[in-house]
Scaffold this motif. Structure first.
Motif, PDB file in Angstrom:
ATOM      1  N   GLY A   1       7.838   6.739 -10.567  1.00 19.01           N
ATOM      2  CA  GLY A   1       6.628   5.636 -10.172  1.00 19.01           C
ATOM      3  C   GLY A   1       5.259   6.248  -9.939  1.00 19.01           C
ATOM      4  N   ILE A   2       5.365   7.450  -9.134  1.00 16.07           N
ATOM      5  CA  ILE A   2       4.254   7.948  -8.539  1.00 16.07           C
ATOM      6  C   ILE A   2       3.471   8.809  -9.856  1.00 16.07           C
ATOM      7  CG2 ILE A   2       5.069  10.282  -7.993  1.00 16.07           C
ATOM      8  CD1 ILE A   2       3.512   9.956  -5.526  1.00 16.07           C
ATOM      9  N   TYR A   3       4.260   8.941 -11.023  1.00 16.79           N
ATOM     10  CA  TYR A   3       3.541   9.625 -12.169  1.00 16.79           C
ATOM     11  C   TYR A   3       3.461   8.619 -13.314  1.00 16.79           C
ATOM     12  CZ  TYR A   3       5.588  13.365  -9.312  1.00 16.79           C
ATOM     13  OH  TYR A   3       5.995  14.170  -8.420  1.00 16.79           O
ATOM     14  N   PHE A   4       3.845   7.398 -13.379  1.00 12.43           N
ATOM     15  CA  PHE A   4       3.439   6.449 -14.204  1.00 12.43           C
ATOM     16  C   PHE A   4       2.119   5.877 -13.928  1.00 12.43           C
ATOM     17  CE2 PHE A   4       3.668   3.231 -17.210  1.00 12.43           C
ATOM     18  CZ  PHE A   4       4.522   3.502 -18.249  1.00 12.43           C
ATOM     19  N   ASN A   5       0.886   6.313 -14.497  1.00 17.62           N
ATOM     20  CA  ASN A   5      -0.145   5.665 -14.514  1.00 17.62           C
ATOM     21  C   ASN A   5      -0.817   4.838 -15.417  1.00 17.62           C
ATOM     22  OD1 ASN A   5      -1.637   7.696 -12.156  1.00 17.62           O
ATOM     23  ND2 ASN A   5      -0.309   8.755 -13.529  1.00 17.62           N
ATOM     24  N   LYS A   6      -1.126   3.543 -15.054  1.00 13.80           N
ATOM     25  CA  LYS A   6      -1.573   2.487 -15.909  1.00 13.80           C
ATOM     26  C   LYS A   6      -3.347   2.577 -15.930  1.00 13.80           C
ATOM     27  CE  LYS A   6       1.234  -0.521 -14.632  1.00 13.80           C
ATOM     28  NZ  LYS A   6       1.966  -1.689 -14.343  1.00 13.80           N
ATOM     29  N   ILE A   7      -3.919   2.541 -16.788  1.00 12.48           N
ATOM     30  CA  ILE A   7      -5.351   2.412 -16.975  1.00 12.48           C
ATOM     31  C   ILE A   7      -5.818   1.081 -17.086  1.00 12.48           C
ATOM     32  CG2 ILE A   7      -7.268   3.249 -18.167  1.00 12.48           C
ATOM     33  CD1 ILE A   7      -5.480   5.707 -19.399  1.00 12.48           C
ATOM     34  N   GLN A   8      -5.110   0.311 -17.968  1.00 10.61           N
ATOM     35  CA  GLN A   8      -5.371  -1.086 -18.401  1.00 10.61           C
ATOM     36  C   GLN A   8      -4.069  -1.765 -18.399  1.00 10.61           C
ATOM     37  OE1 GLN A   8      -7.842  -1.464 -21.969  1.00 10.61           O
ATOM     38  NE2 GLN A   8      -9.665  -0.712 -20.885  1.00 10.61           N
ATOM     39  N   CYS A   9      -3.935  -3.031 -18.023  1.00 13.10           N
ATOM     40  CA  CYS A   9      -2.574  -3.619 -18.185  1.00 13.10           C
ATOM     41  C   CYS A   9      -2.838  -5.136 -17.921  1.00 13.10           C
ATOM     42  CB  CYS A   9      -1.780  -3.215 -17.011  1.00 13.10           C
ATOM     43  SG  CYS A   9       0.004  -3.954 -16.920  1.00 13.10           S
TER      44      CYS A   9
ATOM     45  N   LEU B   1       0.945  -1.322   0.013  1.00  4.74           N
ATOM     46  CA  LEU B   1      -0.062  -0.061  -0.103  1.00  4.74           C
ATOM     47  C   LEU B   1       0.844   1.325  -0.023  1.00  4.74           C
ATOM     48  CD1 LEU B   1      -2.792   1.085   0.239  1.00  4.74           C
ATOM     49  CD2 LEU B   1      -2.543   1.146   2.661  1.00  4.74           C
ATOM     50  N   PHE B   2       1.779   1.369   1.048  1.00  2.00           N
ATOM     51  CA  PHE B   2       2.900   2.245   0.970  1.00  2.00           C
ATOM     52  C   PHE B   2       3.357   2.645  -0.230  1.00  2.00           C
ATOM     53  CE2 PHE B   2       7.424   3.696   1.548  1.00  2.00           C
ATOM     54  CZ  PHE B   2       7.331   5.009   1.995  1.00  2.00           C
ATOM     55  N   CYS B   3       3.925   1.532  -1.141  1.00  2.00           N
ATOM     56  CA  CYS B   3       4.524   1.640  -2.425  1.00  2.00           C
ATOM     57  C   CYS B   3       3.601   2.120  -3.487  1.00  2.00           C
ATOM     58  CB  CYS B   3       4.992   0.243  -2.904  1.00  2.00           C
ATOM     59  SG  CYS B   3       6.646  -0.061  -1.804  1.00  2.00           S
ATOM     60  N   ARG B   4       2.411   1.701  -3.453  1.00  2.00           N
ATOM     61  CA  ARG B   4       1.368   2.255  -4.376  1.00  2.00           C
ATOM     62  C   ARG B   4       1.179   3.601  -4.226  1.00  2.00           C
ATOM     63  NH1 ARG B   4      -0.323  -2.057  -7.630  1.00  2.00           N
ATOM     64  NH2 ARG B   4      -0.177  -4.108  -6.885  1.00  2.00           N
ATOM     65  N   VAL B   5       0.883   4.089  -2.893  1.00  2.00           N
ATOM     66  CA  VAL B   5       0.529   5.393  -2.836  1.00  2.00           C
ATOM     67  C   VAL B   5       1.714   6.641  -3.031  1.00  2.00           C
ATOM     68  CG1 VAL B   5      -0.082   7.222  -0.908  1.00  2.00           C
ATOM     69  CG2 VAL B   5      -1.484   4.921  -0.854  1.00  2.00           C
ATOM     70  N   THR B   6       2.819   6.097  -2.966  1.00  2.00           N
ATOM     71  CA  THR B   6       4.097   6.944  -2.763  1.00  2.00           C
ATOM     72  C   THR B   6       4.793   6.840  -4.135  1.00  2.00           C
ATOM     73  OG1 THR B   6       5.572   5.543  -1.750  1.00  2.00           O
ATOM     74  CG2 THR B   6       4.364   7.125  -0.406  1.00  2.00           C
ATOM     75  N   GLY B   7       4.693   5.678  -4.775  1.00  2.00           N
ATOM     76  CA  GLY B   7       5.534   5.434  -6.023  1.00  2.00           C
ATOM     77  C   GLY B   7       6.741   4.716  -5.405  1.00  2.00           C
ATOM     78  N   PHE B   8       7.114   4.673  -4.318  1.00  2.00           N
ATOM     79  CA  PHE B   8       8.222   4.206  -3.653  1.00  2.00           C
ATOM     80  C   PHE B   8       8.712   2.869  -4.462  1.00  2.00           C
ATOM     81  CE2 PHE B   8      10.871   1.920  -0.684  1.00  2.00           C
ATOM     82  CZ  PHE B   8      11.901   2.627  -0.520  1.00  2.00           C
TER      83      PHE B   8
END
Length: 194
Positions: free
Chosen positions: A130-138, A37-44
């Motif tokens: 990472g926090i700026y790379f957004n995937k809509i479908q994958c 969860l931390f990684c997904r929220v922060t892009g860490f």
């Protein structure tokens, strides 16, 4: 001091020790989902974000109004040793406008003689993007099962958040690498070849 008082203290100490051990065990089980969860929220660690179509539309409007620049995206693919697949990006690099949706394709072929179900793990480099790379479908959102000899073309629909241009640590980045590694699914059960 009476024996009863010492027994009460020993019981209290044992109960606290047991509760402490139980709490540590609970934290051990909670550590992985909390870290995820931390990684997904922060892009860490180069963890990408998951976005919706409406998020992408907002980003595209912002990019159109601000005259966003272009950025190079490099695509990388690998498999774990126990996955006998050929896995590669259809195109190694692409140049996209920040905020604009783009689609990349990966090709996977099962070179083995049994069906294999795999799950793709992913990250981006440099990590601060990472926090700026957004995937809509994958294809990485679900397990993929390939029959022996089967080859599939798998899309990734993504965009780069225009906020990257305001981040002092990321705005000078000229190329982002999106990497995937396929692993056998933990639930996958292989049937022996006849």
């Amino acid at each position: 001091m009476s024996a009863l008082t010492i027994d009460q203290k020993n019981t209290k100490t044992a109960a606290l020790a047991f509760l402490g051990a139980l709490a540590m065990l609970g934290m051990g089980y909670a550590a992985v989902p909390l870290y995820d969860l931390f990684c997904r929220v922060t892009g860490f660690g180069g963890t990408t974000q998951q976005a919706t179509e409406s998020d992408a539309e907002i980003a595209e409007r912002i990019a159109n109004s601000s005259g966003a620049k272009q950025i190079s995206i490099r695509f990388d693919a690998s498999t774990a040793r126990d996955v006998p697949w050929t896995f590669r990006p259809e195109q190694v690099t692409d140049t996209v406008r920040i905020g604009q949706r783009d689609m990349a394709f990966y090709i996977a072929r099962n070179d083995g003689d049994v069906p294999i179900t795999g799950t793709a793990t992913f990250n981006v480099e440099p990590e601060q993007t990472g926090i700026y790379f957004n995937k809509i479908q994958c294809f990485c959102f679900t397990e993929q099962t390939l029959q022996p000899g089967e080859e599939v073309r798998m899309p990734v629909l993504y965009y780069i958040d225009p906020a990257i241009e305001q981040d002092e640590n990321a705005k000078g980045v000229e190329q982002i690498t999106l990497s995937y590694t396929f692993h056998k699914s933990a639930d996958a059960v292989e049937k022996p070849a006849s």
